[in-house]
Design an enzyme around this catalytic site. Structure first.
Site, PDB file in Angstrom:
ATOM      1  CG  ASP A 194      45.632  39.727  39.051  1.00 39.05           C
ATOM      2  OD1 ASP A 194      46.698  40.315  39.277  1.00 39.05           O
ATOM      3  OD2 ASP A 194      45.434  39.065  38.010  1.00 39.05           O
ATOM      4  CG  ASP A 249      50.756  42.245  39.746  1.00 31.66           C
ATOM      5  OD1 ASP A 249      51.172  41.156  40.185  1.00 31.66           O
ATOM      6  OD2 ASP A 249      50.606  42.475  38.535  1.00 31.66           O
ATOM      7  CD  GLU A 250      49.276  36.859  41.146  1.00 32.17           C
ATOM      8  OE1 GLU A 250      48.213  36.204  41.212  1.00 32.17           O
ATOM      9  OE2 GLU A 250      50.153  36.634  40.286  1.00 32.17           O
TER      10      GLU A 250
END
Length: 378
Positions: free
Chosen positions: A25, A123-124
């Site tokens: 993350d 973003d993860e």
């Protein structure tokens, strides 16, 4: 024994502790990319939103760096409230193309270790490294990826390592920023029992309040509940809570995502020329998209507005947020903000479209017996 347990007993689910799962993350991703591009921003509160002084107090925060968060600035907060909380904050509109490029570079780093990668959003991502390209243990791989992302991209990330998605995701949020938390099978139950129920994916403020009414505050309290009682109070999500609090999550890391976006658009036989007409149409579209997201159990980090005028000129505008969005009122606020940027009533609106992209899964599993038991809630 529960009242409902005397009526019917559900089989106890089995666990699988053989997999090695990593959840990566990125830390305050949008603002971190901006700080990397403009080093002068480092050490200052950065807020990804248009400055409310330029928009008449309108606008919504996409995300904020950790310094701004110390002032109470959060994703989905109005830009005006963010300015009140942090008047010295540096407001930046954001550069989605730059965020996409950085996301692709991060995934390239991950692919050095495994092809079993499931991007959950920009973003993860989850990685299954049970079998990997370097014959390393999962913790070493997480460390290598974090170091490579920092060394090559100057971006920080946090990682969680465990034997399933549920535990890996919670672990990645434990030591932000730049943290690494490992939850091996031998420590999983103690880890879960110590968690506040708000930490469980899918437990929002309303569900947490309902749990508190039932005297459920921690994982240990949740563990003490009978499965059928959880179904009675929380519907099919009750089965998910029952499994998760026992460290059970069989969801695989899926290489191919099923869908990339959910959207609805309408063409109007008579051009819309009044502000009230447009906003009512946008509200209806947001409601339809919200329902469609619920059907596929998704939420998204990007909302896109499409506008076509009588001249057939077509414009699109998007905004991204740090948290997954499945709230129709919040979606409507973002869409109205986009409309204010590209809307031209004098041109006459012939088509409006609302799309949510950059999808991620809602933490919930189906319950095969739920239809048989739903009458118990009446």
């Amino acid at each position: 024994m529960s009242t409902f347990s005397r009526v019917i007993e559900l089989p106890e689910p089995r666990n699988d502790e053989s997999r090695k799962i990593i959840h990566i993350d990125m830390d305050a991703f949008f603002s971190s990319v901006e700080e990397r591009e403009r080093p002068s921003l480092r050490g200052k509160p950065v807020i990804i939103a248009k400055h409310p002084r330029k928009t008449g107090g309108k606008g919504i925060v996409s995300t904020a760096n950790y310094i701004a968060r110390q002032y109470g600035v959060r994703s989905a907060m109005s830009a005006y409230e963010a300015y009140q909380r942090c008047p010295e904050g540096i407001f930046i509109e954001g550069n989605y193309a730059a965020y996409q490029k950085a996301s692709a570079q991060i995934q390239s780093i991950m692919k050095r270790y495994t092809d079993m990668i499931e991007p959950m959003s920009i973003d993860e991502a989850y990685l299954d490294v049970t079998e990997n390209k370097h014959a390393c243990c999962a913790t070493q791989i997480a460390q290598h990826i974090q170091r490579a992302i920092w060394r090559e991209l100057q971006l920080s990330s946090s990682a969680g390592v465990s034997y399933n998605k549920f535990l890996a995701k919670i672990a990645s949020d434990m030591k932000k920023p730049s943290g690494l938390t490992v939850v091996p099978p031998t420590k999983a139950m103690a880890f879960i029992h110590s968690l506040k129920v708000e930490k469980f994916p899918g437990v929002g403020p309303k569900t947490a309040a309902k749990m508190h009414d039932l005297h459920i505050y921690t994982g240990a309290d949740l563990y003490a509940m009978e499965q059928l009682d959880l179904i009675y109070h929380f519907g099919k999500a009750g089965v998910t809570y029952y499994r998760r609090v026992r460290g059970i999550d069989h969801r695989p890391v899926c290489i191919h995502r099923e869908r990339q976006s959910v959207g609805k658009e309408h063409t109007y036989p008579r051009a819309l020329v009044a502000e009230g007409e447009v906003r009512e149409a946008l509200k209806k579209l947001c409601q339809e998209v919200h329902v469609a997201l619920g059907r596929v159990r998704k939420k998204g980090k990007t909302v896109v507005l499409k506008v076509r005028y009588r001249s057939f000129e077509t414009y699109t505008k998007r905004v991204s947020v740090a948290e997954g969005m499945d709230d129709k009122l919040l979606m409507f606020r973002y869409v109205c903000e986009l409309w204010e940027e590209i809307g031209q009533l004098s041109e006459g609106v012939r088509l409006l479209g609302v799309t949510v992209t950059n999808l991620m899964c809602v933490e919930e599993e189906p319950l095969s017996l739920f239809s048989c038991l739903s009458h118990m809630r009446a």
